[in-house]
Design a protein around this motif. Sequence first.
Motif, PDB file in Angstrom:
ATOM      1  N   LYS A 538      -4.639   1.677   3.191  1.00 52.45           N
ATOM      2  CA  LYS A 538      -3.250   1.528   3.617  1.00 52.45           C
ATOM      3  C   LYS A 538      -2.694   2.689   4.431  1.00 52.45           C
ATOM      4  CE  LYS A 538      -0.838   3.486  -0.413  1.00 52.45           C
ATOM      5  NZ  LYS A 538       0.122   3.204  -1.491  1.00 52.45           N
ATOM      6  N   THR A 539      -3.389   3.821   4.504  1.00 52.54           N
ATOM      7  CA  THR A 539      -2.836   4.976   5.211  1.00 52.54           C
ATOM      8  C   THR A 539      -2.964   4.779   6.719  1.00 52.54           C
ATOM      9  OG1 THR A 539      -3.466   6.403   3.371  1.00 52.54           O
ATOM     10  CG2 THR A 539      -2.927   7.470   5.459  1.00 52.54           C
ATOM     11  N   ASN A 540      -1.866   4.985   7.424  1.00 49.33           N
ATOM     12  CA  ASN A 540      -1.838   4.742   8.866  1.00 49.33           C
ATOM     13  C   ASN A 540      -1.490   5.980   9.684  1.00 49.33           C
ATOM     14  OD1 ASN A 540      -2.331   1.847   8.850  1.00 49.33           O
ATOM     15  ND2 ASN A 540      -0.303   1.644   7.966  1.00 49.33           N
ATOM     16  N   GLN A 541      -0.484   6.751   9.251  1.00 50.28           N
ATOM     17  CA  GLN A 541       0.049   7.815  10.098  1.00 50.28           C
ATOM     18  C   GLN A 541      -0.887   9.011  10.173  1.00 50.28           C
ATOM     19  OE1 GLN A 541       3.931   8.046   8.077  1.00 50.28           O
ATOM     20  NE2 GLN A 541       4.864   7.373   9.978  1.00 50.28           N
ATOM     21  N   PHE A 542      -1.159   9.627   9.027  1.00 55.37           N
ATOM     22  CA  PHE A 542      -2.108  10.736   9.015  1.00 55.37           C
ATOM     23  C   PHE A 542      -3.478  10.153   8.688  1.00 55.37           C
ATOM     24  CE2 PHE A 542      -2.453  15.450   8.810  1.00 55.37           C
ATOM     25  CZ  PHE A 542      -3.816  15.518   8.591  1.00 55.37           C
ATOM     26  N   ASN A 543      -4.110   9.599   9.705  1.00 49.57           N
ATOM     27  CA  ASN A 543      -5.423   8.985   9.548  1.00 49.57           C
ATOM     28  C   ASN A 543      -6.134   9.141  10.882  1.00 49.57           C
ATOM     29  OD1 ASN A 543      -7.676   7.393   9.010  1.00 49.57           O
ATOM     30  ND2 ASN A 543      -6.494   5.919   7.800  1.00 49.57           N
ATOM     31  N   LEU A 544      -7.111  10.009  10.922  1.00 49.73           N
ATOM     32  CA  LEU A 544      -7.748  10.357  12.193  1.00 49.73           C
ATOM     33  C   LEU A 544      -8.565   9.217  12.778  1.00 49.73           C
ATOM     34  CD1 LEU A 544      -7.424  13.220  13.481  1.00 49.73           C
ATOM     35  CD2 LEU A 544      -6.967  13.218  11.037  1.00 49.73           C
ATOM     36  N   THR A 545      -9.168   8.380  11.932  1.00 56.12           N
ATOM     37  CA  THR A 545     -10.051   7.328  12.444  1.00 56.12           C
ATOM     38  C   THR A 545      -9.659   5.926  12.003  1.00 56.12           C
ATOM     39  OG1 THR A 545     -11.568   7.673  10.591  1.00 56.12           O
ATOM     40  CG2 THR A 545     -12.020   8.873  12.642  1.00 56.12           C
ATOM     41  N   THR A 546      -8.852   5.792  10.959  1.00 55.09           N
ATOM     42  CA  THR A 546      -8.368   4.497  10.463  1.00 55.09           C
ATOM     43  C   THR A 546      -9.511   3.526  10.212  1.00 55.09           C
ATOM     44  OG1 THR A 546      -6.515   4.900  11.972  1.00 55.09           O
ATOM     45  CG2 THR A 546      -6.443   2.890  10.707  1.00 55.09           C
ATOM     46  N   ARG A 547     -10.578   4.022   9.663  1.00 53.38           N
ATOM     47  CA  ARG A 547     -11.679   3.146   9.264  1.00 53.38           C
ATOM     48  C   ARG A 547     -11.417   2.666   7.843  1.00 53.38           C
ATOM     49  NH1 ARG A 547     -15.593   7.490  11.874  1.00 53.38           N
ATOM     50  NH2 ARG A 547     -15.837   6.593  13.949  1.00 53.38           N
ATOM     51  N   ARG A 548     -11.441   1.363   7.650  1.00 55.15           N
ATOM     52  CA  ARG A 548     -11.159   0.778   6.345  1.00 55.15           C
ATOM     53  C   ARG A 548     -12.478   0.537   5.605  1.00 55.15           C
ATOM     54  NH1 ARG A 548      -5.907   2.199   6.703  1.00 55.15           N
ATOM     55  NH2 ARG A 548      -4.898   1.218   8.498  1.00 55.15           N
ATOM     56  N   ARG A 549     -12.565   1.032   4.400  1.00 51.89           N
ATOM     57  CA  ARG A 549     -13.787   0.870   3.617  1.00 51.89           C
ATOM     58  C   ARG A 549     -13.432   0.387   2.213  1.00 51.89           C
ATOM     59  NH1 ARG A 549     -17.630   2.931   6.748  1.00 51.89           N
ATOM     60  NH2 ARG A 549     -17.235   4.762   8.048  1.00 51.89           N
ATOM     61  N   GLY A 550     -14.260  -0.497   1.687  1.00 52.41           N
ATOM     62  CA  GLY A 550     -14.063  -1.007   0.346  1.00 52.41           C
ATOM     63  C   GLY A 550     -14.692  -0.105  -0.696  1.00 52.41           C
ATOM     64  N   GLU A 551     -14.487  -0.472  -1.958  1.00 46.46           N
ATOM     65  CA  GLU A 551     -14.944   0.354  -3.068  1.00 46.46           C
ATOM     66  C   GLU A 551     -16.457   0.523  -3.066  1.00 46.46           C
ATOM     67  OE1 GLU A 551     -14.624  -0.216  -7.811  1.00 46.46           O
ATOM     68  OE2 GLU A 551     -12.717  -0.017  -6.755  1.00 46.46           O
ATOM     69  N   ALA A 552     -17.191  -0.570  -2.852  1.00 45.72           N
ATOM     70  CA  ALA A 552     -18.652  -0.486  -2.881  1.00 45.72           C
ATOM     71  C   ALA A 552     -19.174   0.418  -1.763  1.00 45.72           C
ATOM     72  CB  ALA A 552     -19.247  -1.884  -2.758  1.00 45.72           C
ATOM     73  N   GLU A 553     -18.580   0.322  -0.586  1.00 45.33           N
ATOM     74  CA  GLU A 553     -19.036   1.122   0.545  1.00 45.33           C
ATOM     75  C   GLU A 553     -18.749   2.607   0.328  1.00 45.33           C
ATOM     76  OE1 GLU A 553     -18.766   1.116   5.446  1.00 45.33           O
ATOM     77  OE2 GLU A 553     -17.419  -0.153   4.253  1.00 45.33           O
ATOM     78  N   MET A 603      -4.429  11.412   4.908  1.00 43.39           N
ATOM     79  CA  MET A 603      -3.533  12.069   3.966  1.00 43.39           C
ATOM     80  C   MET A 603      -2.284  11.218   3.782  1.00 43.39           C
ATOM     81  SD  MET A 603      -2.681  16.110   4.049  1.00 43.39           S
ATOM     82  CE  MET A 603      -1.415  16.062   5.327  1.00 43.39           C
ATOM     83  N   SER A 604      -1.822  11.120   2.567  1.00 43.02           N
ATOM     84  CA  SER A 604      -0.628  10.330   2.272  1.00 43.02           C
ATOM     85  C   SER A 604       0.583  10.880   3.009  1.00 43.02           C
ATOM     86  CB  SER A 604      -0.353  10.332   0.766  1.00 43.02           C
ATOM     87  OG  SER A 604       0.909   9.776   0.485  1.00 43.02           O
ATOM     88  N   CYS A 605       1.442   9.959   3.457  1.00 44.37           N
ATOM     89  CA  CYS A 605       2.624  10.389   4.203  1.00 44.37           C
ATOM     90  C   CYS A 605       3.573  11.208   3.339  1.00 44.37           C
ATOM     91  CB  CYS A 605       3.353   9.170   4.776  1.00 44.37           C
ATOM     92  SG  CYS A 605       3.981   8.025   3.531  1.00 44.37           S
ATOM     93  N   ARG A 606       3.422  11.111   2.018  1.00 42.72           N
ATOM     94  CA  ARG A 606       4.368  11.820   1.152  1.00 42.72           C
ATOM     95  C   ARG A 606       4.195  13.334   1.194  1.00 42.72           C
ATOM     96  NH1 ARG A 606       1.715   9.787  -4.522  1.00 42.72           N
ATOM     97  NH2 ARG A 606       1.924   7.822  -3.416  1.00 42.72           N
TER      98      ARG A 606
END
Length: 727
Positions: A538-553, A603-606
């Motif tokens: 779910k992280t979008n702003q502070f995310n250098l590559t925005t690669r989405r990976r599941g738990e198994a991966e 990194m979380s936006c918070r």
Amino acid sequence: MADPVGTGRHRLAELTAAAAAAEVPPAGLCRDLALAYEKAGDPAAAMRWALATTDAGGDLTCWTAAAGVLRRASAGAAASVVSPGAAASAGAAASAGVAVPARAAVAAAAGGAVVPSPVAGHAARSARVALLGSYTTAQLAALLPLAAARAGVAVEVYECGYGQYRQEVLDPGSGLYRFGPDVVILAVHEGEAALPALAEDPERAVATEVGRWTSLWEIITARLGARVIQHTFVVPDTEAFGHLALRTPGSRSSMLAAVNAALGRAAAGGQVAFVDCERLAATVGKRSWFDPRYWHRAKQAVSLAHVPTLARHTAAVLGAQLGTSRKCLVLDLDNTLWGGVLGEEGLAGIALGDGPVGEAFSTFQEYIGRLRARGVILAVCSKNNEADAREAFERHPAMRLRLDDIAMFSASWEDKPTQIRRIASTLGIGLDSLVFVDDNPAEREVVRQLVPEVDVIALPRDPHGYVRAVADYPFFEPAALTTEDTARTEQYRARARAAELAASATSLEEFHRGLEMVATVVPLDELTLPRVVQLIGKTNQFNLTTRRRGEAEVAELAADPSTAVICVRLADRFADHGLVAVVIARRAAEPGGAVLDVDTWLMSCRVIGRTLEDEIAGLIVAEARRLGCSSVRGHYLPTAKNALVADLYPRLGFRPDPAAPADAGRAAPAGGPGVAPADGTGAGATRWVLPVASALNRPGLIRVVDARAGGAAVASASARTMEEVAG
């Protein structure tokens, strides 16, 4: 001869005036406006009204027409997701030369301009969705793009042939594999469950049935790398055992319920989510949900009247899995959390707790409290004297919500759009994360007009209906429940207190030192893995590559000894913010020496802007040294939302990678979907390198300890400072 342009404008004016007379225009009117704007050559307004149809009821005819408008409008331009909150915006009417309706006066009274919701660049995830059904799913497939757009996701849908879901999953040469979905929806009905009418060994029968489905999940996630959304089985209302079935574990209805529950347990923490069709069917009535006429004539397991409802809730779960759910519920006070006006009635005069009306408000507060307990942030936005409003929370014996439940408390005589913008800014979340609840239609309308990114729930006049109104809103749907979710209110309250500290500090460095921050590096294990996957998803702003990976991966990557995984928690003197940062980097052999390649850094936006990224850079360099690498290589893959970190690597001392592909750095197209390509070669991608021998200039405003050595049990005894880790 009639003037077609003039006639079209007159028709738009009539429709717009009719919409202005209703706070939530009916579905038929939204459909007609969408079609009228499409005919007038205004695709942006047409799409807004098409999406508004989804909030106006579940009429299949209206939804089908609106889905057609969205499909045609999207075909002429890059598909974008828009906020339906501004569907009735006077700006849209003006763009077609239509007189602005009287409702725009509400916005003018607040001193603002009417701003239509944007079309291009609005928050959007994109996904390739495969719909695999055991029954006829053509209508669901047609409506899913419309429902998903309302949930913040632009989808491309693949539909398998009737009843071919298992064959498609098992055959690597099927159309499913050629399509390459990000998400697979298993739309299955109870007739597909291989359960007898009466089982001698119900536990074995249930376990076997659960295994049939979990084996499909495993194939989908392993071979396709896709998430799974499964529709649960609806227990039929026709039960041969009658009420005896409840105490007959081997009855089919008892086993169906047991299978649903066991599937839920089997999916805990993984890449599988559910649409609770059993609950949906019970809500609308099972005899209405399943109509045998549709089944016998067209193998339609869901009555056509309820396909829009199924599409809406499936899209809400899809949005939750992709990180587009809303985060924060913004609450009015007078006649919303209690009956009456506090400033006029006084604390003893408000309706709360006693009597039917008072009980209704108390019940509403209890439901809001349950939302808070599972991670929804609560904020107050009220026109009131702040001291009086706070006193109600502190002193009234029937208050179910307390000040500790509220992440930000805004009570003043400013207009509510201004207060709402400040709430979002203080909490550090986007306006498109907020949902506003107020009993006053005028206040609701001014928020719709001036802050269209915010969703607005129309409360009924009768407070006995408040719980249902909020419960029917589907876009608070959670993807999972982690310890960070349950502690979210305290984390965001701490953020608000930190904002107060920032206002009083004389410099940014003084502010950061006053926070007394401690970052703890923790191991990736069964306790932290769900939160890590949640952040990656779910992280979008502070995310250098925005690669989405599941738990198994993620677990597979972490098991590789050449991979470094850094998980960081952050605490300050106000709160423990939980696990807020993740880095995944892999050792790569290169001709000039081994390189630590940073695959994921988010990194979380918070906690953005607290210098934590500087300390994490030091941790990355330390991991490079541990793995015998001579340099660190970082990637920046631009999306519509991560411009915040465009200059992170050069700011940290990295230099452009001379070995980067020749097309790196070319401009990225606007309005991208927010998901970067996995190979790092997308438009606008840049690569950066840093020799591990380079000295990093860390601000030193955060104390960093490493609790990984020996596990959490020895963290306090073996915690090492950053200097020791890097040295």
